[in-house]
Design an enzyme around this catalytic site. Structure first.
Site, short mmCIF file in Angstrom:
data_model
loop_
_atom_site.label_atom_id
_atom_site.label_comp_id
_atom_site.label_asym_id
_atom_site.label_seq_id
_atom_site.Cartn_x
_atom_site.Cartn_y
_atom_site.Cartn_z
N LYS A 193 -0.09 3.85 5.65
CA LYS A 193 0.61 3.07 6.64
C LYS A 193 1.99 3.67 6.89
CE LYS A 193 3.72 0.90 5.36
NZ LYS A 193 5.01 1.52 4.93
N TYR B 176 5.83 -4.13 6.10
CA TYR B 176 5.72 -5.03 4.94
C TYR B 176 6.20 -6.44 5.28
CZ TYR B 176 4.90 -0.95 1.97
OH TYR B 176 4.38 0.19 1.39
#
Length: 361
Positions: A133, A217
């Site tokens: 990611k 996140y």
């Protein structure tokens, strides 16, 4: 007997092979192994300090190959991990990996701007694909990556390690089961002070900017804590070091609205240390601090502590993703999960460009 290449050509032409499911195709084109072979593409910090050591702890897979543009790194890794010469590639001869039965999975660990190219190339080589990611800089890139893997009948997993962490799964369960009633408000922060000045994270062309990295996140925290997908966003960017963050954002704040009416206030930064999540619900609350670290994630709720020890987050991620490949079960974080985040990230950039206007997602 058909070679693996013949098998894929037959499928592409719509022959009998095209009627076989992707899971059957995976098992049919590779001999049964106790451990699947992984090749890491890109040997920066995350591969060197985290994924390679984790692959020494895994039960279902092992490090067998590398792809690097730096010959000295290739030599170092070859000696350290006893890699065969035939399993070492560079970015130019990467496509030859299609002919290497030792390598079952290609894990792309490059700057985000390079993810699409190497995921597509790995898929066309017939390899299962893991990708770090953020999935890619744009929705269009994510969609192309998903399509390439589907067209070539391989799976695509995004490296959302936290979704494999039992501490994350514990607070996800609260949202899913409405343990404390509906979630009403989430506050979430993910950031650290980055002293680097010439890293890809400060380079727009390479996919830099805090939103795609630490911002994911904070966004994941809100999405997982509510169990919903946001329907609108309002966002603001800030910087205290304009000499370094000339092209991309250093700090971002963004506010999300969810279908249930839940709200989220999220913060992310390359200039501020923070790692927390709190959800306030109709009949209680739950909180995590830290919530997205490599180790030691923990929290609490009215039911008591959330604290599930985990030996190695990346090893668990790798083993669970490979187990899903072997058994033909659903991946915890497939390509579509990465796309969901980047769709919101694009909306955040649109909001900032519009002067902080609310953008529907």
């Amino acid at each position: 007997m058909f070679s693996r290449r013949d098998f894929l050509i037959q499928a592409a032409l719509g022959g009998a092979a095209s009627l076989i499911s992707p899971n059957t195709l995976f098992s049919a084109t590779r001999p049964k192994k106790d451990k699947l072979g992984v090749a890491l593409v890109g040997l920066g910090y995350y591969s060197t300090d985290l994924l390679a050591p984790a692959l020494q702890l895994t039960k279902n897979c092992q490090l067998v190959g590398i792809v690097t543009g730096t010959p000295s790194k290739a030599e170092t890794w070859k000696k350290k991990y006893n890699l065969a010469d035939k399993n070492i590639y560079n970015y130019q001869n990467f496509d030859q990996i299609a002919n290497n039965p030792d390598i079952d999975i290609v894990y792309v660990v490059l700057p985000p701007s390079m993810h699409r190219e190497f995921v597509v190339r790995a898929a066309k080589a017939g390899k299962q694909v893991f990708c770090e990611k953020p999935m890619a800089p744009s929705v269009a890139d994510c969609e192309a990556m998903i399509k390439a893997c589907a067209d070539n009948k391989v799976k695509l997993a995004i490296g959302y390690r936290c979704q494999h962490d039992p501490n994350t799964q514990a607070f996800q369960k609260f949202a899913k089961e409405s343990t404390f009633g509906k979630v009403r408000m989430v506050t979430c922060g993910a950031g650290y002070f980055d002293a680097r000045t010439t890293h890809w994270k400060q380079n727009k062309a390479l996919g830099g900017g805090v939103m795609g990295d630490m911002g994911v996140y904070a966004l994941q925290g809100a999405r997982l804590a509510t169990g919903e997908e946001p329907i609108s966003v309002t966002a603001q960017f800030h910087t205290t070091r304009p000499d370094i963050y000339k092209e991309v954002e250093e700090t971002a704040t963004f506010q999300l609205e969810f279908p249930s009416g839940a709200l989220a206030a999220c913060h992310t930064s390359f200039g501020i240390n923070m790692n927390y999540l709190q959800a306030n619900c109709e009949k209680g609350w739950f909180k995590m601090e830290p919530f997205s670290s490599y180790t030691g994630n923990k929290g609490s709720s009215p039911l008591g502590p959330i604290n599930f020890p985990l030996e190695n987050q990346q090893a668990r991620q790798l083993d669970e993703d490979v187990e899903a490949l072997m058994k033909g079960t659903a991946l915890i974080a497939p390509g579509e999960e990465g796309l969901r985040d980047i769709r919101v990230v694009e909306a955040i950039y649109k909001s900032v460009a519009a002067g902080g206007k609310m953008i529907k997602i």
